[in-house]
Design a protein around this motif. Sequence first.
Motif, mmCIF file in Angstrom:
data_model
loop_
_atom_site.group_PDB
_atom_site.id
_atom_site.type_symbol
_atom_site.label_atom_id
_atom_site.label_comp_id
_atom_site.label_asym_id
_atom_site.label_seq_id
_atom_site.Cartn_x
_atom_site.Cartn_y
_atom_site.Cartn_z
ATOM 1 N N ASN A 1 0.814 -1.216 0.000
ATOM 2 C CA ASN A 1 0.000 0.000 0.000
ATOM 3 C C ASN A 1 0.845 1.261 0.000
ATOM 4 O O ASN A 1 0.518 2.238 -0.677
ATOM 5 N N VAL A 2 1.934 1.267 0.754
ATOM 6 C CA VAL A 2 2.801 2.452 0.798
ATOM 7 C C VAL A 2 3.411 2.704 -0.583
ATOM 8 O O VAL A 2 3.444 3.847 -1.068
ATOM 9 N N ILE A 3 3.877 1.647 -1.244
ATOM 10 C CA ILE A 3 4.434 1.807 -2.590
ATOM 11 C C ILE A 3 3.370 2.322 -3.545
ATOM 12 O O ILE A 3 3.612 3.239 -4.347
ATOM 13 N N ASN A 4 2.177 1.748 -3.458
ATOM 14 C CA ASN A 4 1.087 2.176 -4.331
ATOM 15 C C ASN A 4 0.682 3.626 -4.053
ATOM 16 O O ASN A 4 0.386 4.388 -4.978
ATOM 17 N N LEU A 5 0.675 4.001 -2.780
ATOM 18 C CA LEU A 5 0.371 5.383 -2.421
ATOM 19 C C LEU A 5 1.376 6.340 -3.045
ATOM 20 O O LEU A 5 1.003 7.391 -3.596
ATOM 21 N N GLY A 6 2.652 5.986 -2.966
ATOM 22 C CA GLY A 6 3.676 6.843 -3.555
ATOM 23 C C GLY A 6 3.495 7.011 -5.046
ATOM 24 O O GLY A 6 3.588 8.126 -5.582
ATOM 25 N N ALA A 7 3.208 5.906 -5.727
ATOM 26 C CA ALA A 7 3.009 5.965 -7.175
ATOM 27 C C ALA A 7 1.775 6.782 -7.532
ATOM 28 O O ALA A 7 1.796 7.577 -8.484
ATOM 29 N N ASP A 8 0.694 6.623 -6.768
ATOM 30 C CA ASP A 8 -0.540 7.353 -7.071
ATOM 31 C C ASP A 8 -0.385 8.852 -6.820
ATOM 32 O O ASP A 8 -0.848 9.681 -7.622
ATOM 33 N N LEU A 9 0.247 9.214 -5.701
ATOM 34 C CA LEU A 9 0.461 10.636 -5.420
ATOM 35 C C LEU A 9 1.325 11.279 -6.506
ATOM 36 O O LEU A 9 1.052 12.396 -6.967
ATOM 37 N N GLY A 10 2.363 10.563 -6.932
ATOM 38 C CA GLY A 10 3.225 11.076 -7.991
ATOM 39 C C GLY A 10 2.486 11.227 -9.308
ATOM 40 O O GLY A 10 2.675 12.208 -10.042
ATOM 41 N N ALA A 11 1.624 10.259 -9.624
ATOM 42 C CA ALA A 11 0.861 10.311 -10.879
ATOM 43 C C ALA A 11 -0.129 11.469 -10.866
ATOM 44 O O ALA A 11 -0.331 12.150 -11.884
ATOM 45 N N MET A 12 -0.780 11.705 -9.721
ATOM 46 C CA MET A 12 -1.720 12.828 -9.628
ATOM 47 C C MET A 12 -0.996 14.156 -9.849
ATOM 48 O O MET A 12 -1.483 15.030 -10.589
ATOM 49 N N ALA A 13 0.157 14.303 -9.210
ATOM 50 C CA ALA A 13 0.926 15.538 -9.367
ATOM 51 C C ALA A 13 1.369 15.716 -10.822
ATOM 52 O O ALA A 13 1.309 16.829 -11.363
ATOM 53 N N ALA A 14 1.800 14.626 -11.452
ATOM 54 C CA ALA A 14 2.240 14.712 -12.846
ATOM 55 C C ALA A 14 1.085 15.083 -13.763
ATOM 56 O O ALA A 14 1.266 15.831 -14.736
#
Length: 423
Positions: free
Chosen positions: A102-115
């Motif tokens: 979940n932590v890895i997925n959270l990081g990827a999702d937050l980064g994708a939203m910002a991008a």
Amino acid sequence: MTEPPAQETRKGGSIFSALGPGLVTGAADDDPSGIGTYSQVGAQFGFSLSWAMVFAFPLLAAIQAICARIGATTGRGIATNLRRHYSPWLLRGMVALLLVANVINLGADLGAMAAAVHLLLPGPLLLYTLGFAVVSVALEVLVPYARYAGVLKWTTLSLFAYIAVLCATPVDWPAVLRGMAVPAFALDHDHAMGLVALLGTTISPYLFFWQAGQEVEEQRRRHVRPLYLAPRQAGPELRRIRTDTLVGMGFSNLTAQAIVIATAVTLHAHGILDITSADQAAMALRPFAGDLAFALFALGIVGTGLLAVPVLAGSAAYALSEALRWNEGLDRAPRDARAFYVAIALATFAGLGMNFLGINPMRALYWTAVINGLLAPPLMVVTMLIARNPRAMGHLVISPALAALGWVATAAMTAVALLFLWA
């Protein structure tokens, strides 16, 4: 506590009033990292793996309905039932793997939203990432559950962005229908990884914990007892769960198909076969589908991220709190469940930290897929055992037909995990 009449369980009686945990869970399944996966499958394979999404729908609906029924029947989440009925080492192992994934997925999702925001409004990427993390945590901690559940429910409308993309793009519908109806698969590395990515992204362990936990939250909000203590309510409630789950998972599956189709008719058709992120998929659409489709795709990434990040952080907090016997639940005030809310914040900001450390998000998602692929089969086995266990479910164990479909889903995910390791 007095049992309310069956007709008061859901006021209004409309289909929309019956939707809640299942709808939100299904929509959260199409998170930004999932969008990246579906985009890559569409770009690389066109329509040829669309049949896999049709195959996945009944399996996803079955396992999520089973998780919802466990929560509604026992009044406890998945981790609490694991703790009460199975070995402590199994509980600790499942929760530890879930937290990492979940932590890895959270990081990827937050980064994708910002991008995605950066594509529409150029600015400091890391500041956007931080802003999304802070907003997500603030909403979960500060907004009362009844209002927050409504916010999540309406946020699911962001998924219509991907269906709208199809309206702005010419589509060869006969070819799409052939891809859905006629299985096409080659026994090579690329097809194996594509199939693993599709099913692994679609049937994810964090969804199991979230939907069960949300059913418990709904009981607390409505002041009703678990179904094993209030069997007269079982009929209406189980019908609600069935409707909620079928609509939610159907919406999720339809959206995923829309993303695959949109990228197939634009990127794959023009020889662009490699997509490494959701925002790259949005940007690549622009020359072929136009500015409207590009903007809708990018805004959809933000909308689904705002929905998925709380679900990822919340499911981690539910699992950890249930395992450690902490007070848990979004319906509780922060002062009454401090550790639960701290777990939400820590999970979210741990994911945020990945973006500041410069960890490659696609590499991180690969390892998320590995962990989810290894976690899903044993967790599904234990979930099935709980759902058929009279000590946990009383007289409301799941039916043989639903159990059969649940075991098929478990076997399919086991095969996917083995295929992942082989590929």
